[in-house]
Motif scaffolding. Structure first.
Motif, PDB file in Angstrom:
ATOM      1  N   GLU A 110       1.148  -0.631   0.062  1.00 47.73           N
ATOM      2  CA  GLU A 110       0.140   0.221   0.151  1.00 47.73           C
ATOM      3  C   GLU A 110       0.453   1.543  -0.205  1.00 47.73           C
ATOM      4  O   GLU A 110       0.716   2.071  -1.159  1.00 47.73           O
ATOM      5  CB  GLU A 110      -1.145  -0.009   1.268  1.00 47.73           C
ATOM      6  N   GLU A 111       1.806   1.684   0.624  1.00 49.66           N
ATOM      7  CA  GLU A 111       2.608   2.214   0.987  1.00 49.66           C
ATOM      8  C   GLU A 111       4.041   2.604  -0.308  1.00 49.66           C
ATOM      9  O   GLU A 111       3.979   3.748  -0.750  1.00 49.66           O
ATOM     10  CB  GLU A 111       3.751   2.139   2.213  1.00 49.66           C
ATOM     11  N   ASN A 112       3.767   1.595  -1.163  1.00 48.14           N
ATOM     12  CA  ASN A 112       4.421   1.520  -2.230  1.00 48.14           C
ATOM     13  C   ASN A 112       3.125   2.422  -4.105  1.00 48.14           C
ATOM     14  O   ASN A 112       3.531   3.620  -3.896  1.00 48.14           O
ATOM     15  CB  ASN A 112       4.832   0.199  -2.766  1.00 48.14           C
ATOM     16  N   MET A 113       2.071   2.160  -3.464  1.00 40.53           N
ATOM     17  CA  MET A 113       1.209   2.801  -4.489  1.00 40.53           C
ATOM     18  C   MET A 113       1.059   3.771  -3.801  1.00 40.53           C
ATOM     19  O   MET A 113       0.463   4.986  -4.890  1.00 40.53           O
ATOM     20  CB  MET A 113      -0.135   1.694  -4.204  1.00 40.53           C
ATOM     21  N   LEU A 114       0.774   4.547  -2.690  1.00 45.31           N
ATOM     22  CA  LEU A 114      -0.101   5.964  -2.225  1.00 45.31           C
ATOM     23  C   LEU A 114       2.190   7.002  -2.894  1.00 45.31           C
ATOM     24  O   LEU A 114       1.865   7.770  -2.380  1.00 45.31           O
ATOM     25  CB  LEU A 114       0.666   5.773  -0.667  1.00 45.31           C
ATOM     26  N   LEU A 115       3.090   5.962  -2.567  1.00 44.07           N
ATOM     27  CA  LEU A 115       4.360   7.293  -2.727  1.00 44.07           C
ATOM     28  C   LEU A 115       3.870   7.130  -4.457  1.00 44.07           C
ATOM     29  O   LEU A 115       4.239   8.385  -4.926  1.00 44.07           O
ATOM     30  CB  LEU A 115       5.079   6.453  -2.445  1.00 44.07           C
ATOM     31  N   MET A 116       3.479   6.263  -5.798  1.00 49.12           N
ATOM     32  CA  MET A 116       3.659   6.698  -6.434  1.00 49.12           C
ATOM     33  C   MET A 116       2.534   7.663  -6.387  1.00 49.12           C
ATOM     34  O   MET A 116       2.695   8.057  -7.999  1.00 49.12           O
ATOM     35  CB  MET A 116       3.009   5.211  -7.138  1.00 49.12           C
ATOM     36  N   ALA A 117       1.430   7.644  -5.820  1.00 49.05           N
ATOM     37  CA  ALA A 117       0.584   8.345  -6.157  1.00 49.05           C
ATOM     38  C   ALA A 117       0.782  10.464  -5.794  1.00 49.05           C
ATOM     39  O   ALA A 117       0.377  10.954  -6.436  1.00 49.05           O
ATOM     40  CB  ALA A 117      -0.736   7.998  -4.905  1.00 49.05           C
ATOM     41  N   ASP A 118       1.797   9.834  -5.149  1.00 51.97           N
ATOM     42  CA  ASP A 118       2.331  11.185  -4.407  1.00 51.97           C
ATOM     43  C   ASP A 118       3.514  11.816  -5.255  1.00 51.97           C
ATOM     44  O   ASP A 118       3.003  12.963  -5.896  1.00 51.97           O
ATOM     45  CB  ASP A 118       3.398  10.650  -3.119  1.00 51.97           C
ATOM     46  N   LEU A 119       3.724  11.045  -5.925  1.00 51.73           N
ATOM     47  CA  LEU A 119       4.849  11.243  -7.158  1.00 51.73           C
ATOM     48  C   LEU A 119       3.981  12.390  -8.779  1.00 51.73           C
ATOM     49  O   LEU A 119       4.364  12.826  -9.888  1.00 51.73           O
ATOM     50  CB  LEU A 119       5.646  10.140  -7.916  1.00 51.73           C
ATOM     51  N   HIS A 120       2.536  11.652  -8.469  1.00 51.90           N
ATOM     52  CA  HIS A 120       2.192  11.878  -9.850  1.00 51.90           C
ATOM     53  C   HIS A 120       0.869  12.939  -9.176  1.00 51.90           C
ATOM     54  O   HIS A 120       0.266  13.680  -9.919  1.00 51.90           O
ATOM     55  CB  HIS A 120       0.642  10.386  -9.874  1.00 51.90           C
ATOM     56  N   GLU A 142      -5.275  -8.216   0.247  1.00 53.85           N
ATOM     57  CA  GLU A 142      -4.803  -8.836   1.585  1.00 53.85           C
ATOM     58  C   GLU A 142      -3.516  -8.459   2.119  1.00 53.85           C
ATOM     59  O   GLU A 142      -2.758  -9.195   3.346  1.00 53.85           O
ATOM     60  CB  GLU A 142      -5.232 -10.808   1.648  1.00 53.85           C
ATOM     61  N   ALA A 143      -2.589  -8.678   0.934  1.00 52.24           N
ATOM     62  CA  ALA A 143      -1.297  -8.274   1.082  1.00 52.24           C
ATOM     63  C   ALA A 143      -0.733  -7.670   1.451  1.00 52.24           C
ATOM     64  O   ALA A 143       0.593  -6.626   1.736  1.00 52.24           O
ATOM     65  CB  ALA A 143      -0.183  -9.381   0.151  1.00 52.24           C
ATOM     66  N   ALA A 144      -1.552  -5.978   1.176  1.00 53.55           N
ATOM     67  CA  ALA A 144      -1.562  -4.658   1.003  1.00 53.55           C
ATOM     68  C   ALA A 144      -1.380  -3.631   2.534  1.00 53.55           C
ATOM     69  O   ALA A 144       0.241  -2.683   1.863  1.00 53.55           O
ATOM     70  CB  ALA A 144      -2.523  -4.624   1.180  1.00 53.55           C
ATOM     71  N   LYS A 145      -1.128  -4.029   2.882  1.00 55.96           N
ATOM     72  CA  LYS A 145      -0.114  -3.877   4.293  1.00 55.96           C
ATOM     73  C   LYS A 145       0.928  -4.982   4.804  1.00 55.96           C
ATOM     74  O   LYS A 145       1.807  -4.428   6.430  1.00 55.96           O
ATOM     75  CB  LYS A 145      -1.302  -4.087   6.317  1.00 55.96           C
ATOM     76  N   LYS A 146       0.992  -5.642   4.581  1.00 53.79           N
ATOM     77  CA  LYS A 146       2.732  -6.790   4.702  1.00 53.79           C
ATOM     78  C   LYS A 146       3.443  -5.843   3.961  1.00 53.79           C
ATOM     79  O   LYS A 146       3.978  -5.374   3.056  1.00 53.79           O
ATOM     80  CB  LYS A 146       2.483  -8.031   4.083  1.00 53.79           C
ATOM     81  N   PRO A 147       4.991  -5.598   4.348  1.00 53.28           N
ATOM     82  CA  PRO A 147       6.596  -5.346   3.116  1.00 53.28           C
ATOM     83  C   PRO A 147       6.542  -6.128   2.745  1.00 53.28           C
ATOM     84  O   PRO A 147       6.096  -7.230   2.227  1.00 53.28           O
ATOM     85  CB  PRO A 147       7.017  -6.173   4.507  1.00 53.28           C
ATOM     86  N   ALA A 148       6.660  -5.250   0.993  1.00 54.51           N
ATOM     87  CA  ALA A 148       7.183  -6.086  -0.351  1.00 54.51           C
ATOM     88  C   ALA A 148       7.958  -6.605  -0.210  1.00 54.51           C
ATOM     89  O   ALA A 148       8.016  -7.838  -1.156  1.00 54.51           O
ATOM     90  CB  ALA A 148       7.324  -4.687  -1.009  1.00 54.51           C
ATOM     91  N   SER A 149       9.221  -6.433   0.880  1.00 52.76           N
ATOM     92  CA  SER A 149       9.856  -7.564   0.739  1.00 52.76           C
ATOM     93  C   SER A 149       9.231  -9.753   1.238  1.00 52.76           C
ATOM     94  O   SER A 149       9.964 -10.358   0.633  1.00 52.76           O
ATOM     95  CB  SER A 149      10.717  -7.436   2.241  1.00 52.76           C
ATOM     96  N   THR A 150       8.181  -9.609   1.030  1.00 53.15           N
ATOM     97  CA  THR A 150       7.328 -10.916   1.716  1.00 53.15           C
ATOM     98  C   THR A 150       6.691 -11.007   0.646  1.00 53.15           C
ATOM     99  O   THR A 150       5.947 -12.527   0.333  1.00 53.15           O
ATOM    100  CB  THR A 150       6.430 -10.638   2.906  1.00 53.15           C
TER     101      THR A 150
END
Length: 332
Positions: A110-120, A142-150
């Motif tokens: 989710e944070e990755n997605m929000l970062l992209m939204a900020d960049l746009h 379901e995985a949105a709140k988990k670290p992308a490393s997982t």
């Protein structure tokens, strides 16, 4: 494959109506020519696949058309915008998913997605809404709140593509998007790509998987030694390569012998009671054979059509034993 131009030297309406067009695209690194004057015209709402051996220039073409690096020469338009004079407008119209993931493993999906939204520069509420919708669309809620490393490789690739779509681009460059994925994840990505195209998105795809190009692409170009060796639909490219044939098998020896006499230029297999006739796989060729058999009152017990696949096309066009240039030009 020349692109139409007006008498005053400006691109014609046909050029500007294409989602992506390139005329005379050239790029060299030192004394090595990577792209040697290639021409492309990709209609909106289609999938175009660029194939070629490693080092053929596929990624270089993507980087140039997505404004990441400059061309040495060529007239280039993406989304109706001239790359030379309006690269910012091109960037606003496109999304790019490269060979290497842009996902930040240290933060959540989710944070990755929000970062992209900020960049746009999306407003906060709009960015959250876009992120939530895309995470759901790509089955990542379901995985949105988990670290992308997982995340698994397939999940990371879906997240990578979801991040690309935050700005709602109408043209997407996918540079080998399924490399390293297992067959199930690859098929999932294919479904996602088909869904994008059905919504009017144009996809420029490079891939090492010939099956992928066969499954997804409306048109395919084979890049070799910096030039387009051939371009066409998958079926058109397959018909360029010799080896296609129709095979007829019989259980009645008399019918087998009658068919061998009735048909011209056949290869016989007396043990299997089978005939092989060279064919380009076209409906016309098949109909002519069946009409000939019908006129003689002969019925085959089994009929199969064998056509070369894209592997055959790839090896023929990029290997030392190239097919004649005149033949290649016929499908452009």
């Amino acid at each position: 494959m020349p692109t139409p131009r007006q008498s005053d030297g400006q691109p014609s309406s046909a050029t500007l109506s294409a989602a992506i067009s390139a005329v005379g695209l050239r790029k060299s690194y030192g004394d090595k020519t990577v792209l040697d004057g290639i021409d492309l015209r990709i209609p909106a709402g289609s999938v175009f696949a660029l194939l070629g051996p490693n080092g053929a220039g596929k990624t270089t073409a993507v980087k140039i058309l997505s404004t990441l690096i400059g061309a040495d020469a060529g007239t280039l338009h993406v989304g109706g915008h001239d790359l030379a004079t309006d690269p910012q407008a091109v960037r606003a119209a496109i999304g790019v998913t490269g060979q290497f993931s842009a996902v930040d493993n240290l933060i959540t999906g989710e944070e990755n997605m929000l970062l992209m939204a900020d960049l746009h520069h999306l407003p906060k509420q709009e960015g959250r809404l876009a992120a939530a919708e895309l995470l759901e669309r790509f089955d990542l809620t379901e995985a949105a709140k988990k670290p992308a490393s997982t995340y698994s490789g397939g999940m990371k690739r879906r997240l990578d593509l979801a991040m690309t779509l935050v700005g709602n681009p109408r043209i997407i460059f996918l540079d080998e998007p399924t490399t390293g994925l297992d067959p199930r994840s690859r098929h999932t990505m294919w479904g996602i790509i088909r869904g994008l195209v059905s919504g009017g998105v144009t996809v420029f795809l490079t891939t090492q998987y010939l099956e992928e190009a066969d499954e997804l692409a409306d048109r395919i170009a084979v890049l070799n030694d910096g030039r387009i060796a051939a371009e066409g639909t998958a079926d058109e490219l397959k018909r360029l390569i010799p080896g296609g044939h129709i095979r007829l098998r019989f259980t009645d020896p008399a019918a087998y012998k009658s068919a061998a006499s009735a048909l011209r230029e056949v290869t016989t297999d007396d043990e299997a009671l089978a005939l092989q006739i060279r064919s380009d796989g076209s409906q016309r060729k098949l109909r002519s054979i069946l009409d000939r058999l019908d006129s003689e009152g002969i019925e085959a017990d089994e009929l199969t059509v064998h056509t070369p696949d894209l592997d055959d096309v790839f090896f023929a066009l990029t290997g030392p034993a190239d097919i004649p240039n005149k033949t290649k030009e016929n499908v452009r």
